[in-house]
Scaffold this motif. Sequence first.
Motif, mmCIF file in Angstrom:
data_model
loop_
_atom_site.group_PDB
_atom_site.id
_atom_site.type_symbol
_atom_site.label_atom_id
_atom_site.label_comp_id
_atom_site.label_asym_id
_atom_site.label_seq_id
_atom_site.Cartn_x
_atom_site.Cartn_y
_atom_site.Cartn_z
ATOM 1 N N LEU A 78 10.684 44.939 1.060
ATOM 2 C CA LEU A 78 11.288 43.763 0.830
ATOM 3 C C LEU A 78 11.753 43.505 -0.840
ATOM 4 O O LEU A 78 12.681 42.947 -1.217
ATOM 5 N N ALA A 79 10.812 44.134 -1.677
ATOM 6 C CA ALA A 79 11.183 44.256 -3.043
ATOM 7 C C ALA A 79 12.617 44.848 -3.353
ATOM 8 O O ALA A 79 13.532 44.645 -4.117
ATOM 9 N N ARG A 80 12.601 46.215 -2.556
ATOM 10 C CA ARG A 80 13.741 47.087 -2.847
ATOM 11 C C ARG A 80 15.103 46.187 -2.097
ATOM 12 O O ARG A 80 16.065 46.317 -2.796
ATOM 13 N N GLU A 81 14.882 45.662 -0.922
ATOM 14 C CA GLU A 81 15.962 45.183 -0.212
ATOM 15 C C GLU A 81 16.590 43.668 -1.091
ATOM 16 O O GLU A 81 17.643 43.773 -1.369
ATOM 17 N N GLN A 82 15.478 42.918 -1.705
ATOM 18 C CA GLN A 82 15.924 42.084 -2.641
ATOM 19 C C GLN A 82 16.694 42.527 -3.810
ATOM 20 O O GLN A 82 17.701 41.716 -4.377
#
Length: 420
Positions: A78-82
């Motif tokens: 999720l961190a990478r996606e955001q």
Amino acid sequence: MGIRHITLRPFMRSFARTCAVALASAAMLGGFTPHQAQAQNQFATAIKVNDRSITNFEIEERIRFLRLLRAPGEHNSLAREQLIDDRLKIGAAAAVGIMPSSENILAGMEEFAARANLTREEFVKTIEAGGVSEQAFRDFVTSGIAWRQLIQARFGGRVDVSEDEVDRALASTTATGGVRVLLSEIIMPAPLAEAAAVQERAERIAQIKTTAAFGSEARRYSASPSRARSGRLDWLPISQLPAQLRPIILGLAPGEVSAPIPLPNAIALFQLRDIEETDAPDPKFSAIEYAAYYIAGGRTEAALASARKIENSVDRCDDLYGVAKGQDPSVLDRGAKIPSEIPADIALELAKLDPGEISTALTRSNGQTLVLLMLCGRTPDLEQDVDRAELSLGLRNQRLESYSNGYLEQLRADARITEK
């Protein structure tokens, strides 16, 4: 004792109780010393988005932020996606000369902190205790403000809501009788690598005129359990559908298919098979309670088998606490929300469920996390007056959100994204 998680819900009620613990236990979160940062090459580029870099340090810091907010899903992905989305949003805004002012950014930070009943300074002090810098918070807010300004500038002129549309939406919420619809659906997964191809397919399906042809496409492409029934759903009160979907459905004639509707990691289409008025008024709800249990693996056979095993072992939402026992608290998200606060894809699945029933049609983290969704219950609403101006504004915002989601998917499809 480690730092507690923080659940980001309206007013974030648990945040204030967490602050003292966060300040006392920040060292337990595993911050990096300069020596460790150098050893692990924290400031090296981890992801390249066009000509913009995302470092390992930024990813680690966003993961900490997500933990503090108790965001659902797998935090690394999720961190990478955001962060990829943040780079795309800032880049698109900057390309047309949009950059939020310092005053706007500070106001945005104040607003975000106020949801936790904290000042900006108190909020910053708390997250810094958890290993998240003020600059990371500022960057997070800046990308959101820049994106809203860009969407308003790019699409605001296209989002006109007619009086007839307000009348139809008003009728669906205030009529003494009720309206129910018979729909068929196609919910197609759209991971980043396939987003452009899925969008093109959806636009082709939207031109279909017969239920047989739509059913054939549903059996072939839909990820919803309804695919086994050619996408066919049972009669549903129009008020039970997500508010942003109602005007779209009411604008269809029997046999017509909606334009593609962007959802997180998916694209939806609906065909109206029939519509009828009823003597009984449509049910309205002040709150809907549901639970979401997150399973790593997305729609892999192993993840789906795990979901089936859980579904066969639980009868009510409370049972999911036993399933999640001993795991990271972020794997289970349960709460009651007013219908307008529920994400569109979750609201759509809940509309099909009775209390105690489960859906496994959704994913998160770009398809890497399967969502086991259970409806706990619905709280009936008392009749309230509906303001036409507020209803018109709501319709306008829903359309802007649809444009926003579609534009971001387009930016992702066109971007050069390289992970080291």
